[in-house]
Design a protein around this motif. Structure first.
Motif, mmCIF file in Angstrom:
data_model
loop_
_atom_site.group_PDB
_atom_site.id
_atom_site.type_symbol
_atom_site.label_atom_id
_atom_site.label_comp_id
_atom_site.label_asym_id
_atom_site.label_seq_id
_atom_site.Cartn_x
_atom_site.Cartn_y
_atom_site.Cartn_z
ATOM 1 N N LEU A 264 0.821 -1.216 0.000
ATOM 2 C CA LEU A 264 0.000 0.000 0.000
ATOM 3 C C LEU A 264 0.851 1.260 0.000
ATOM 4 O O LEU A 264 0.739 2.102 -0.887
ATOM 5 N N ASP A 265 1.710 1.398 1.008
ATOM 6 C CA ASP A 265 2.471 2.645 1.141
ATOM 7 C C ASP A 265 3.512 2.826 0.052
ATOM 8 O O ASP A 265 3.944 3.956 -0.208
ATOM 9 N N THR A 266 3.918 1.721 -0.577
ATOM 10 C CA THR A 266 4.923 1.818 -1.639
ATOM 11 C C THR A 266 4.278 1.626 -3.009
ATOM 12 O O THR A 266 4.168 2.570 -3.795
ATOM 13 N N GLU A 267 3.823 0.410 -3.299
ATOM 14 C CA GLU A 267 3.330 0.126 -4.654
ATOM 15 C C GLU A 267 2.056 0.897 -4.984
ATOM 16 O O GLU A 267 1.958 1.502 -6.059
ATOM 17 N N ALA A 268 1.066 0.863 -4.087
ATOM 18 C CA ALA A 268 -0.193 1.551 -4.390
ATOM 19 C C ALA A 268 0.016 3.064 -4.436
ATOM 20 O O ALA A 268 -0.546 3.752 -5.298
ATOM 21 N N ARG A 269 0.814 3.592 -3.521
ATOM 22 C CA ARG A 269 1.082 5.021 -3.532
ATOM 23 C C ARG A 269 1.781 5.430 -4.832
ATOM 24 O O ARG A 269 1.449 6.452 -5.444
ATOM 25 N N GLU A 270 2.758 4.623 -5.271
ATOM 26 C CA GLU A 270 3.459 4.931 -6.513
ATOM 27 C C GLU A 270 2.525 4.851 -7.714
ATOM 28 O O GLU A 270 2.595 5.687 -8.628
ATOM 29 N N GLU A 274 1.598 7.869 -10.333
ATOM 30 C CA GLU A 274 1.722 7.738 -11.784
ATOM 31 C C GLU A 274 0.438 8.150 -12.486
ATOM 32 O O GLU A 274 0.461 8.710 -13.591
ATOM 33 N N LEU A 275 -0.687 7.873 -11.831
ATOM 34 C CA LEU A 275 -1.993 8.177 -12.416
ATOM 35 C C LEU A 275 -2.449 9.607 -12.117
ATOM 36 O O LEU A 275 -3.488 10.038 -12.605
ATOM 37 N N GLY A 276 -1.682 10.311 -11.295
ATOM 38 C CA GLY A 276 -2.066 11.672 -10.917
ATOM 39 C C GLY A 276 -3.207 11.723 -9.935
ATOM 40 O O GLY A 276 -3.933 12.737 -9.857
ATOM 41 N N MET A 277 -3.378 10.668 -9.136
ATOM 42 C CA MET A 277 -4.463 10.607 -8.151
ATOM 43 C C MET A 277 -3.940 11.004 -6.776
ATOM 44 O O MET A 277 -2.835 10.612 -6.381
ATOM 45 N N GLY A 278 -4.744 11.759 -6.039
ATOM 46 C CA GLY A 278 -4.435 11.990 -4.644
ATOM 47 C C GLY A 278 -4.514 10.684 -3.874
ATOM 48 O O GLY A 278 -5.324 9.798 -4.210
ATOM 49 N N PHE A 279 -3.697 10.550 -2.829
ATOM 50 C CA PHE A 279 -3.592 9.258 -2.143
ATOM 51 C C PHE A 279 -3.374 9.490 -0.650
ATOM 52 O O PHE A 279 -2.567 10.327 -0.247
ATOM 53 N N ALA A 280 -4.094 8.728 0.165
ATOM 54 C CA ALA A 280 -3.849 8.695 1.606
ATOM 55 C C ALA A 280 -4.169 7.297 2.102
ATOM 56 O O ALA A 280 -5.125 6.665 1.640
ATOM 57 N N ARG A 281 -3.360 6.822 3.035
ATOM 58 C CA ARG A 281 -3.589 5.500 3.614
ATOM 59 C C ARG A 281 -3.931 5.658 5.092
ATOM 60 O O ARG A 281 -3.176 6.254 5.857
ATOM 61 N N ALA A 282 -5.091 5.146 5.475
ATOM 62 C CA ALA A 282 -5.509 5.221 6.872
ATOM 63 C C ALA A 282 -4.645 4.299 7.725
ATOM 64 O O ALA A 282 -4.160 3.262 7.269
ATOM 65 N N ALA A 283 -4.471 4.658 8.973
ATOM 66 C CA ALA A 283 -3.715 3.824 9.905
ATOM 67 C C ALA A 283 -4.491 2.549 10.224
ATOM 68 O O ALA A 283 -5.718 2.489 10.105
ATOM 69 N N THR A 284 -3.772 1.527 10.622
ATOM 70 C CA THR A 284 -4.410 0.314 11.130
ATOM 71 C C THR A 284 -4.917 0.563 12.548
ATOM 72 O O THR A 284 -4.503 1.496 13.233
ATOM 73 N N ALA A 285 -5.808 -0.318 13.001
ATOM 74 C CA ALA A 285 -6.507 -0.081 14.270
ATOM 75 C C ALA A 285 -5.658 -0.397 15.495
ATOM 76 O O ALA A 285 -5.904 0.140 16.575
ATOM 77 N N GLY A 286 -4.663 -1.268 15.360
ATOM 78 C CA GLY A 286 -3.946 -1.774 16.514
ATOM 79 C C GLY A 286 -3.364 -0.731 17.450
ATOM 80 O O GLY A 286 -3.449 -0.883 18.683
#
Length: 339
Positions: A264-270, A274-286
């Motif tokens: 997520l933080d590497t491949e999906a963010r990259e 590349e697609l010019g999309m804004g991106f944010a990853r929510a934290a896990t619950a733990g």
């Protein structure tokens, strides 16, 4: 039911470069995974210095739980040190007669639930007749604390993007053959249905009606069907629809590990960049304090008969004693392809 201790049972992860290959060999032992696949995954771990965050997050959780209970809390893993066999032996030497087991997965399914029962059975067999009785706690994908922690994490991620970002929930993919159970008609328990229910509950908490549930971290031979769509393919599809930004919520995971910070933080963010999309990853619950509160509450369900708090309607179980799963059949072994 009285218990003398709590065992936090998890997947495990390497804590240095030299640990990576033996850890991966433990994870894949007996599965016929080719060496070149291990080479590729090893590169992911080495990208982060050979350290997975999962052990550190589990130690933080244990400290938080210890601050909330008088029970001694032990830590054991399936695939890396501290190994569960060693931990159960330590518990036996300390005189623990019975312990609750909190497995760090909220869901059913083979790897998420049944395999933890196998871990318990293997550890008790290794220790022998002095092994403590071990009672696994239930699934918690629809517990109010788990839902609230995930919802607040999404809110924090949404706040970093303009309004209108698409909410996408992710979870670890599994073979389609492993996503089936043999429960009574109308009560078949499937990993994917529990993931979908958790996503629905988090989205409802957020007031979001339109969202996606996708999958990540697929492995295995291409001829074996796995749950889809994959997160990277889904980002491509969202881009084609003109979606300007995404918030990813890893609702299928309780803490960060390499399959979160790489996939997520590497491949999906990259891919999003590349697609010019804004991106944010929510934290896990733990790491959320409510998660430790929930663990203590799950123990109280066992020891004090505290009523179970559940928001959802999808069946769940996950309990079991001494490595023998509960009577409700909610998990099954994945079917291996013939060679």
């Amino acid at each position: 039911m009285h218990v003398d201790a709590l065992l936090v049972l998890s997947f495990g992860g390497p804590e240095g470069p030299a640990d990576v290959r033996p850890f991966l060999e433990n994870v894949t032992r007996g599965r016929g995974v080719p060496p070149e696949r291990l080479d590729a995954v090893e590169e992911h771990y080495q990208h982060f210095g050979g350290v997975s965050p999962i052990n550190a997050r589990n130690r933080e959780l244990i400290a938080a739980v210890e601050a909330r209970t008088d029970l001694p809390v032990y830590f054991g893993n399936r695939n890396w040190h501290p190994m569960v066999e060693d931990t159960v032996a330590e518990m036996a030497r300390a005189g623990v007669a019975r312990a609750a087991v909190f497995a760090t997965s909220a869901y059913g399914g083979y790897s998420a639930c049944l395999q933890y029962h196998e871990d318990v059975a293997r550890a008790r067999k290794a220790v022998g007749e002095d092994a403590p009785e071990l009672v696994k706690l239930r699934h918690f994908f629809d517990h109010p604390a788990f839902v609230a922690a995930n919802a607040d994490a999404v809110r924090a991620a949404q706040a970093t993007l303009p309004a209108g970002a698409r909410l996408v929930f992710t979870a670890h993919s599994v073979p389609v053959s492993a996503d089936v159970s043999s429960g009574p008609p109308g009560e078949e328990r499937r990993y994917s249905s529990q993931i979908a229910e958790a996503a629905r509950l988090v989205a409802a908490e957020l007031g979001v009606d339109d969202y996606d549930v996708v999958w990540q971290s697929r492995s295995g031979p291409p001829q074996v069907p796995w749950l889809e769509p994959d997160i990277l393919d889904h980002l491509d599809a969202l881009h084609e629809r003109g979606v300007p930004a995404v918030v990813l919520s890893p609702v299928g995971f309780v803490s960060d590990h390499v399959e979160v910070i790489w996939d997520l933080d590497t491949e999906a963010r990259e891919r999003a960049a590349e697609l010019g999309m804004g991106f944010a990853r929510a934290a896990t619950a733990g790491p959320d304090p409510r998660f430790a509160d929930m663990v203590v509450e799950l123990v109280a369900e066992l020891t004090d008969g505290t009523p179970a708090r559940r928001l959802g309607s999808v069946p769940s179980a996950g309990c079991g004693v001494n490595g023998v799963p509960c009577a409700v059949d909610c998990c099954r072994l994945p079917v291996r392809p013939s060679r």
